[in-house]
Design a protein around this motif. Structure first.
Motif, PDB file in Angstrom:
ATOM      1  N   ARG A   1      21.902 117.734  63.260  1.00 26.29           N
ATOM      2  CA  ARG A   1      22.344 117.424  64.635  1.00 26.29           C
ATOM      3  C   ARG A   1      22.072 115.968  64.950  1.00 26.29           C
ATOM      4  O   ARG A   1      21.090 115.400  64.519  1.00 26.29           O
ATOM      5  CB  ARG A   1      21.578 118.304  65.622  1.00 26.29           C
TER       6      ARG A   1
ATOM      7  N   VAL B   1      39.970 133.977  75.746  1.00 27.06           N
ATOM      8  CA  VAL B   1      39.854 132.797  76.594  1.00 27.06           C
ATOM      9  C   VAL B   1      39.566 131.597  75.698  1.00 27.06           C
ATOM     10  O   VAL B   1      38.999 131.732  74.628  1.00 27.06           O
ATOM     11  CB  VAL B   1      38.708 132.946  77.619  1.00 27.06           C
TER      12      VAL B   1
ATOM     13  N   PHE C   1      37.319 128.621  75.380  1.00 28.11           N
ATOM     14  CA  PHE C   1      36.093 128.119  75.993  1.00 28.11           C
ATOM     15  C   PHE C   1      35.692 126.817  75.304  1.00 28.11           C
ATOM     16  O   PHE C   1      35.555 126.763  74.085  1.00 28.11           O
ATOM     17  CB  PHE C   1      34.976 129.151  75.850  1.00 28.11           C
TER      18      PHE C   1
ATOM     19  N   ALA D   1      30.176 122.343  70.396  1.00 29.68           N
ATOM     20  CA  ALA D   1      29.963 123.428  69.422  1.00 29.68           C
ATOM     21  C   ALA D   1      31.034 123.432  68.341  1.00 29.68           C
ATOM     22  O   ALA D   1      31.541 124.469  67.946  1.00 29.68           O
ATOM     23  CB  ALA D   1      29.908 124.794  70.129  1.00 29.68           C
ATOM     24  N   LEU D   2      31.379 122.261  67.847  1.00 25.93           N
ATOM     25  CA  LEU D   2      32.311 122.200  66.712  1.00 25.93           C
ATOM     26  C   LEU D   2      31.587 122.674  65.460  1.00 25.93           C
ATOM     27  O   LEU D   2      30.374 122.516  65.345  1.00 25.93           O
ATOM     28  CB  LEU D   2      32.799 120.755  66.495  1.00 25.93           C
ATOM     29  N   PHE D   3      32.330 123.287  64.544  1.00 29.26           N
ATOM     30  CA  PHE D   3      31.710 123.746  63.297  1.00 29.26           C
ATOM     31  C   PHE D   3      31.548 122.541  62.389  1.00 29.26           C
ATOM     32  O   PHE D   3      32.516 121.986  61.879  1.00 29.26           O
ATOM     33  CB  PHE D   3      32.572 124.832  62.658  1.00 29.26           C
TER      34      PHE D   3
ATOM     35  N   ARG E   1      41.023 123.237  69.551  1.00 28.35           N
ATOM     36  CA  ARG E   1      40.580 124.476  68.921  1.00 28.35           C
ATOM     37  C   ARG E   1      40.727 125.648  69.895  1.00 28.35           C
ATOM     38  O   ARG E   1      41.147 126.738  69.519  1.00 28.35           O
ATOM     39  CB  ARG E   1      39.113 124.324  68.492  1.00 28.35           C
ATOM     40  N   ALA E   2      40.376 125.382  71.173  1.00 30.43           N
ATOM     41  CA  ALA E   2      40.483 126.439  72.179  1.00 30.43           C
ATOM     42  C   ALA E   2      41.947 126.763  72.475  1.00 30.43           C
ATOM     43  O   ALA E   2      42.304 127.913  72.707  1.00 30.43           O
ATOM     44  CB  ALA E   2      39.753 126.009  73.448  1.00 30.43           C
TER      45      ALA E   2
ATOM     46  N   GLN F   1      35.858 138.495  72.341  1.00 30.55           N
ATOM     47  CA  GLN F   1      37.036 138.356  71.484  1.00 30.55           C
ATOM     48  C   GLN F   1      38.289 138.882  72.171  1.00 30.55           C
ATOM     49  O   GLN F   1      39.356 138.285  72.086  1.00 30.55           O
ATOM     50  CB  GLN F   1      36.841 139.117  70.162  1.00 30.55           C
TER      51      GLN F   1
ATOM     52  N   PHE G   1      40.584 127.569  62.984  1.00 28.77           N
ATOM     53  CA  PHE G   1      39.632 128.683  62.892  1.00 28.77           C
ATOM     54  C   PHE G   1      40.112 129.945  63.608  1.00 28.77           C
ATOM     55  O   PHE G   1      40.134 131.028  63.045  1.00 28.77           O
ATOM     56  CB  PHE G   1      38.272 128.248  63.452  1.00 28.77           C
ATOM     57  N   GLY G   2      40.510 129.773  64.867  1.00 28.72           N
ATOM     58  CA  GLY G   2      40.920 130.924  65.666  1.00 28.72           C
ATOM     59  C   GLY G   2      42.115 131.665  65.087  1.00 28.72           C
ATOM     60  O   GLY G   2      42.267 132.865  65.294  1.00 28.72           O
TER      61      GLY G   2
ATOM     62  N   ILE H   1      44.417 129.326  70.055  1.00 28.47           N
ATOM     63  CA  ILE H   1      44.566 130.780  70.155  1.00 28.47           C
ATOM     64  C   ILE H   1      45.475 131.180  71.314  1.00 28.47           C
ATOM     65  O   ILE H   1      45.577 132.354  71.647  1.00 28.47           O
ATOM     66  CB  ILE H   1      43.193 131.477  70.282  1.00 28.47           C
TER      67      ILE H   1
ATOM     68  N   LEU I   1      32.949 133.500  68.371  1.00 26.33           N
ATOM     69  CA  LEU I   1      33.321 134.778  68.982  1.00 26.33           C
ATOM     70  C   LEU I   1      34.448 134.580  69.990  1.00 26.33           C
ATOM     71  O   LEU I   1      35.397 135.362  70.042  1.00 26.33           O
ATOM     72  CB  LEU I   1      32.112 135.402  69.681  1.00 26.33           C
ATOM     73  N   SER I   2      34.348 133.514  70.772  1.00 27.66           N
ATOM     74  CA  SER I   2      35.378 133.292  71.795  1.00 27.66           C
ATOM     75  C   SER I   2      36.723 132.971  71.160  1.00 27.66           C
ATOM     76  O   SER I   2      37.765 133.147  71.778  1.00 27.66           O
ATOM     77  CB  SER I   2      34.952 132.177  72.755  1.00 27.66           C
ATOM     78  N   LEU I   3      36.696 132.505  69.916  1.00 30.19           N
ATOM     79  CA  LEU I   3      37.956 132.223  69.218  1.00 30.19           C
ATOM     80  C   LEU I   3      38.497 133.465  68.521  1.00 30.19           C
ATOM     81  O   LEU I   3      39.502 133.406  67.821  1.00 30.19           O
ATOM     82  CB  LEU I   3      37.759 131.097  68.208  1.00 30.19           C
ATOM     83  N   GLY I   4      37.805 134.590  68.696  1.00 31.05           N
ATOM     84  CA  GLY I   4      38.329 135.852  68.191  1.00 31.05           C
ATOM     85  C   GLY I   4      37.702 136.329  66.901  1.00 31.05           C
ATOM     86  O   GLY I   4      38.129 137.334  66.347  1.00 31.05           O
TER      87      GLY I   4
ATOM     88  N   GLU J   1      25.257 128.414  70.250  1.00 38.96           N
ATOM     89  CA  GLU J   1      26.548 127.984  70.781  1.00 38.96           C
ATOM     90  C   GLU J   1      27.667 128.072  69.757  1.00 38.96           C
ATOM     91  O   GLU J   1      28.783 128.468  70.086  1.00 38.96           O
ATOM     92  CB  GLU J   1      26.463 126.559  71.342  1.00 38.96           C
ATOM     93  N   ASP J   2      27.373 127.708  68.504  1.00 39.24           N
ATOM     94  CA  ASP J   2      28.398 127.794  67.463  1.00 39.24           C
ATOM     95  C   ASP J   2      28.883 129.228  67.317  1.00 39.24           C
ATOM     96  O   ASP J   2      30.086 129.474  67.174  1.00 39.24           O
ATOM     97  CB  ASP J   2      27.832 127.298  66.121  1.00 39.24           C
TER      98      ASP J   2
ATOM     99  N   ALA K   1      31.027 130.135  70.228  1.00 33.50           N
ATOM    100  CA  ALA K   1      32.346 129.520  70.095  1.00 33.50           C
ATOM    101  C   ALA K   1      33.215 130.336  69.141  1.00 33.50           C
ATOM    102  O   ALA K   1      34.374 130.620  69.429  1.00 33.50           O
ATOM    103  CB  ALA K   1      32.201 128.080  69.594  1.00 33.50           C
TER     104      ALA K   1
ATOM    105  N   PHE L   1      32.704 124.198  75.025  1.00 28.89           N
ATOM    106  CA  PHE L   1      31.292 124.081  75.354  1.00 28.89           C
ATOM    107  C   PHE L   1      30.925 122.642  75.692  1.00 28.89           C
ATOM    108  O   PHE L   1      31.569 121.704  75.233  1.00 28.89           O
ATOM    109  CB  PHE L   1      30.433 124.564  74.187  1.00 28.89           C
TER     110      PHE L   1
END
Lengths: 377, 297
Positions: free
Chosen positions: B296, A76, A78, A84-86, A149-150, A72, A97-98, A153, B192-195, B186-187, B190, A80
């Protein structure tokens, strides 16, 4: 933001995934990590993102030492490989989201978030699709949502794991061009992982060629293509001919042939391998004393190229030659014809005996992902 | 001339006319298959269920509702709900933690944990009950301390709750593990990487991803918690009005030839099970789009 990587080490159990990586990435650069599967390229990308804890070494973002920072805190972006979309959120909510998960004090108000998401949607050319769910998008659209999405932020650096891996060839080409222009527009320091050499060479400012956890070569497209610094890079970027030879008193003697070539400087004395690409061999006349003689055993026409398989008289090895397809007026090569060729460009590498120690901890039947899964604690 | 029209009227599941002829069985075979399936279903599932209600209403609605006025019956219904109300939320937490640990982490003894989760399925309920008798019974090793400090476990509500938790433990974990294994991490990465913080990741990403499996798990767990007989029977002691759950009370009433009362309570239990099924089907129908979207591709 520029990134410095120093002596980065990573093990997955007995598998040594990264063996002391040093790399400097300039601010605003578009860098490709290129290598076969198991080379450590994705591990390195995840290490920069903070998704893989390191066993040693340092990662710095500008002046900030990021080694001890959590995912966090690293901020960065990232993307995938499988996006890894919600799945339960709309495109809009995915991109927002971010911003929505920020602590109350830092969170922008709804109007600002709305505005930002709409800007990003325009940037990735998905305006009007904000109410869709990921399942209702094509692969290329999902990829662009993941990217938006990346970017939402305002990341320090944008990291893309095999960004075009899951797309078909046509979409891949379009998206590649689009990503290039997006990079020019936004100026984010961007690192992407790929095993496709064409993709890496076409898209990136610089390419990092990786193999078995080490960096083989770093350079621009021209540098890695024209002056491969290791046999691996030669092999990975094309299918070179490898001719066993010896260097004696500064002269290069091809095994079994009388041909001698200049050693182009600092080649060590002793057994060497000559690496030359099929398109770097020239057909020469009888008067050239340093030519290799052989017999054509295979011809294959591919578009404007003519590929010849030539069996060398001296060693019996078959080498491959690529020629532009000849004018119908000139001689056509036939199987059984004699031919004399000479490498116009080549590189020499000492012929090393492979050591058993090199192989420790390397199980080729396991992918890196499996090592990663196995060692996760 | 009117041949096809007449036949179609008799055949409720007439497939689309343009279906591939290769997979079109002869009409007779189709009829036989449908008849066999429906016949089996009616004979073994519908008929017994129906007979419960028929028996319960044999002496009229008055007698039926009078059965529920009995304080012992009411006590048994209350106890069943208490046991389920404690066991289901606890198993929700246990099952979720177990599934989380198994699917998101690698650790020593993981296989053992997976096997242990299945234990309540493989052990006979009677044995499950006996385990608690051995621990908390008069000669049990934990009883001296428990008896002094906490109170009675066996032959009282805590014992019944414990036995219910034990028997229903696997339902939620078993429902979640395959799904969470398939979804990977992975979700979460993702998010976590978005904060997002760990808790935000759990509530906004993980939970929505597994909510359907979680709901099914809870419904099944609840159905079993209310219907459990064997394990609860061993630890309950059958004290009327105190430690009888609905299934135990039904047996007592039946043994005392109070058929209407027995079947009335049984019908309530069956009704609860049917409500569970109906809720599940309704939710599946109501959220069909979402269900399809979260799978999926």
């Amino acid at each position: 933001m520029d990134i410095q990587i120093r002596g980065v080490q990573k093990h997955y159990g007995s598998f040594h995934a990264l063996r002391g990586i040093d790399l400097d990435i300039a601010s605003g650069e578009l860098l490709a990590l290129l290598g076969p599967s198991g080379s450590g390229k994705t591990t390195l990308l995840r290490a920069i993102a903070g998704l893989e804890p390191l066993d040693g070494g340092q990662v710095k973002f500008g002046d900030i030492d990021a080694t001890g920072l959590s995912v966090q805190e690293r901020k960065v972006g990232f993307v995938f490989q499988q996006y890894a979309l919600f799945k339960h959120m709309t495109v809009f909510d995915n991109i927002a989201f971010g911003l929505n998960v920020r602590p109350k004090k830092e969170r922008p108000d709804t109007v600002t978030i709305n505005k930002r998401v709409r800007e990003l949607l325009e940037l990735v050319q998905l305006g009007g699709l904000e109410k869709r769910y990921p399942a209702q998008l094509s692969g290329g659209q999902k990829q662009r949502v993941a990217l938006a999405r990346a970017l939402a932020i305002e990341p320090r650096v944008l990291l893309l794991d095999e960004p075009f891996g899951a797309l078909d060839a046509k979409v891949r080409k379009d998206l590649r061009r689009w990503l290039r222009s997006l990079h020019r527009e936004t100026g984010y320091t961007t690192i992407f992982v790929t095993h496709d050499q064409e993709e890496a060479l076409e898209l990136a400012d610089r390419v990092v060629v990786m193999n078995r956890g080490v960096i083989e070569q770093v350079g621009t497209t021209d540098e890695v293509w024209d002056a491969p610094s290791t046999p691996f890079v030669y092999d990975f970027l094309g299918t070179p001919n490898v001719l066993p030879a010896r260097v004696e008193r500064g002269a290069l003697l091809l095994n079994g042939a009388t041909a001698t070539l200049a050693t182009a400087g600092a080649a060590p004395e002793g057994p060497v391998n000559v690496y030359t690409r099929p398109n770097e061999l020239r057909v020469v006349g009888d008067d050239d004393a340093s030519a290799l003689t052989g017999k054509i055993v295979e011809t294959q026409r591919t578009g404007l190229l003519l590929r010849l398989g030539v069996k060398l008289l001296s060693s019996g090895d078959v080498i491959e030659i690529e020629l532009p397809h000849p004018d119908p007026d000139v001689q056509r090569w036939q199987i059984g014809d004699g031919i004399r060729v000479r490498p116009s460009r080549y590189s020499l590498f000492p012929r090393a005996v492979a050591t058993a120690a090199d192989e420790s901890g390397y199980d080729p039947t396991l992918t890196v992902t499996e090592h990663r899964e196995r060692s996760r604690t | 001339m009117n041949h096809t029209v007449k036949d179609a009227a008799f055949l409720p599941f007439e497939p689309l006319k343009q279906t591939n002829s290769v997979i079109n069985e002869p009409r007779l075979v189709r009829w036989l298959l449908i008849a066999a399936a429906l016949g089996f279903l009616s004979l073994f599932l519908l008929l017994p269920l129906l007979s419960v209600f028929v028996e319960a209403l044999r002496k009229g609605a008055g007698a039926y509702f009078a059965a529920f006025a009995d304080p012992e019956t009411l006590a048994s219904i209350k106890l069943t709900f208490i046991a389920a109300a404690i066991a289901v939320p606890l198993n929700l937490v246990f099952g979720l933690s177990a599934a989380w640990a198994i699917t998101k982490f690698e650790f020593r003894g993981k296989q053992l944990l997976i096997t242990m989760i299945d234990l309540p399925f493989s052990v006979s309920p009677v044995v499950a009950g006996l385990i608690f008798v051995l621990i908390f019974g008069a000669q049990g090793w934990a009883q001296p301390w428990f008896g002094d400090h906490i109170g009675k476990v066996l032959f009282s509500t805590p014992g019944i709750v414990l036995a219910t938790i034990f028997v229903t433990f696997p339902f939620i974990a078993r429902e979640l593990i395959p799904l969470m294994q398939e979804q990977g991490t992975e979700d979460e990465q993702a998010a976590l990487s978005l904060g997002a913080t760990g808790w935000q990741t759990f509530t906004r990403v993980t939970l929505p991803n597994i909510k359907w499996a979680l709901l099914y798990g809870v419904l099944l767990c609840n159905a079993r918690a209310m219907g459990e007989f064997g394990a609860v029977s061993v630890v309950s002691g059958h004290i009327r009005g105190l430690t009888n759950t609905m299934p135990l009370h039904i047996e007592i009433l039946y043994n005392e030839y109070q058929f209407v009362s027995a079947f009335a309570v049984a019908s309530l239990l069956a009704l609860l099970a049917m409500v569970t099924l109906a809720v599940k089907s309704f939710l599946e129908w109501r959220y069909a789009d979402q269900l399809a979207a979260t799978r999926r591709h």
